[in-house]
Design a protein around this motif. Sequence first.
Motif, PDB file in Angstrom:
ATOM      1  N   SER A  93       0.831  -1.200   0.000  1.00  0.00           N
ATOM      2  CA  SER A  93       0.000   0.000   0.000  1.00  0.00           C
ATOM      3  C   SER A  93       0.871   1.259   0.000  1.00  0.00           C
ATOM      4  N   LEU A  94       0.748   2.120   1.027  1.00  0.00           N
ATOM      5  CA  LEU A  94       1.653   3.263   1.151  1.00  0.00           C
ATOM      6  C   LEU A  94       3.100   2.795   1.177  1.00  0.00           C
ATOM      7  N   GLY A  95       3.343   1.646   1.800  1.00  0.00           N
ATOM      8  CA  GLY A  95       4.681   1.070   1.808  1.00  0.00           C
ATOM      9  C   GLY A  95       5.168   0.696   0.422  1.00  0.00           C
ATOM     10  N   GLY A  96       4.231   0.458  -0.502  1.00  0.00           N
ATOM     11  CA  GLY A  96       4.607   0.208  -1.883  1.00  0.00           C
ATOM     12  C   GLY A  96       5.189   1.447  -2.536  1.00  0.00           C
ATOM     13  N   LEU A  97       4.583   2.604  -2.249  1.00  0.00           N
ATOM     14  CA  LEU A  97       5.129   3.865  -2.745  1.00  0.00           C
ATOM     15  C   LEU A  97       6.492   4.131  -2.121  1.00  0.00           C
ATOM     16  N   VAL A  98       6.609   3.900  -0.817  1.00  0.00           N
ATOM     17  CA  VAL A  98       7.886   4.106  -0.129  1.00  0.00           C
ATOM     18  C   VAL A  98       8.948   3.199  -0.730  1.00  0.00           C
ATOM     19  N   ALA A  99       8.612   1.942  -0.974  1.00  0.00           N
ATOM     20  CA  ALA A  99       9.569   1.011  -1.568  1.00  0.00           C
ATOM     21  C   ALA A  99       9.992   1.475  -2.956  1.00  0.00           C
ATOM     22  N   ALA A 100       9.032   1.944  -3.744  1.00  0.00           N
ATOM     23  CA  ALA A 100       9.347   2.421  -5.102  1.00  0.00           C
ATOM     24  C   ALA A 100      10.276   3.633  -5.046  1.00  0.00           C
ATOM     25  N   LYS A 101       9.995   4.574  -4.142  1.00  0.00           N
ATOM     26  CA  LYS A 101      10.848   5.759  -4.022  1.00  0.00           C
ATOM     27  C   LYS A 101      12.244   5.368  -3.524  1.00  0.00           C
ATOM     28  N   TYR A 102      12.324   4.368  -2.667  1.00  0.00           N
ATOM     29  CA  TYR A 102      13.628   3.856  -2.222  1.00  0.00           C
ATOM     30  C   TYR A 102      14.402   3.285  -3.406  1.00  0.00           C
ATOM     31  N   LEU A 103      13.725   2.519  -4.243  1.00  0.00           N
ATOM     32  CA  LEU A 103      14.392   1.862  -5.365  1.00  0.00           C
ATOM     33  C   LEU A 103      14.803   2.836  -6.458  1.00  0.00           C
TER      34      LEU A 103
END
Length: 261
Positions: A93-103
């Motif tokens: 969810s929101l963590g998916g966006l965070v993971a994408a921005k990390y990558l």
Amino acid sequence: MRLEIISQEPKEKRFETPLLFVHGTGHGAWCWDENFLPYFAEKGFSSHAVSLRGHGASEGYEKLKWTSVSDYVSDVFQAASALTKPPVVIGHSLGGLVAAKYLEKHEAPAGILIAPSPSEGMFLSGMRLQFQNPWLFTKIALKQDYAVMFATPQLAKKFLFSVDADDEKIARYVGRFGKESYRAALEMIYNLPKPNSIKTPLLVLGAENDALIAPAKIEKTARAFNAECKIFPNMAHDLMLERDWQTVADLMINWLEKKIQ
């Protein structure tokens, strides 16, 4: 920043690459420890979940309302840096966006986005929810906290779980949900991921009966990332806590076996 990290180590390690799980709105590392962490460890993965600042037992609660997605990315970097090798990053969810921005800025052997915030942002999805639930979204605006959507077992079941989900478990989960950064939730509208900046192989997963993010949005996100995609039938947003969570985990494991060592 002192961050809570829950870890499960395998008795027999099959993979040198660790896994790092990142939770979504109002959740914490505990949501992965219910099912996924012990299961992935049983399958030979060194498995870790971080509670982002202001969640779970991590510091930062007093400043949570205005915490940014960038702050959360820093938390993921801190958690990843503490591991022996760069981990597979798995965000919900929101963590998916965070993971994408990390990558976008950090290398990883692979990444998995579970019911992620759409690549186009949450504006259209959010407007649909607002039209369908005007009074609830008035309360969210007044409290400046989107976790109000999951504040009762009835609301949590409506937005996060399938109709046949275990009501006792949902009530227990609601007791562990916390508040969410109002700023980070708003950033889901406009702080969009940059697929062209991500070289990491990605898998994108969604749920047929997701009340928050429609399968069509998940499929569109997967196309934007040039990623493999799977929509799970008869499941809802919190895939890692649903009755059939093991089918999700098994597909992830089969995909990871081809991507990492």
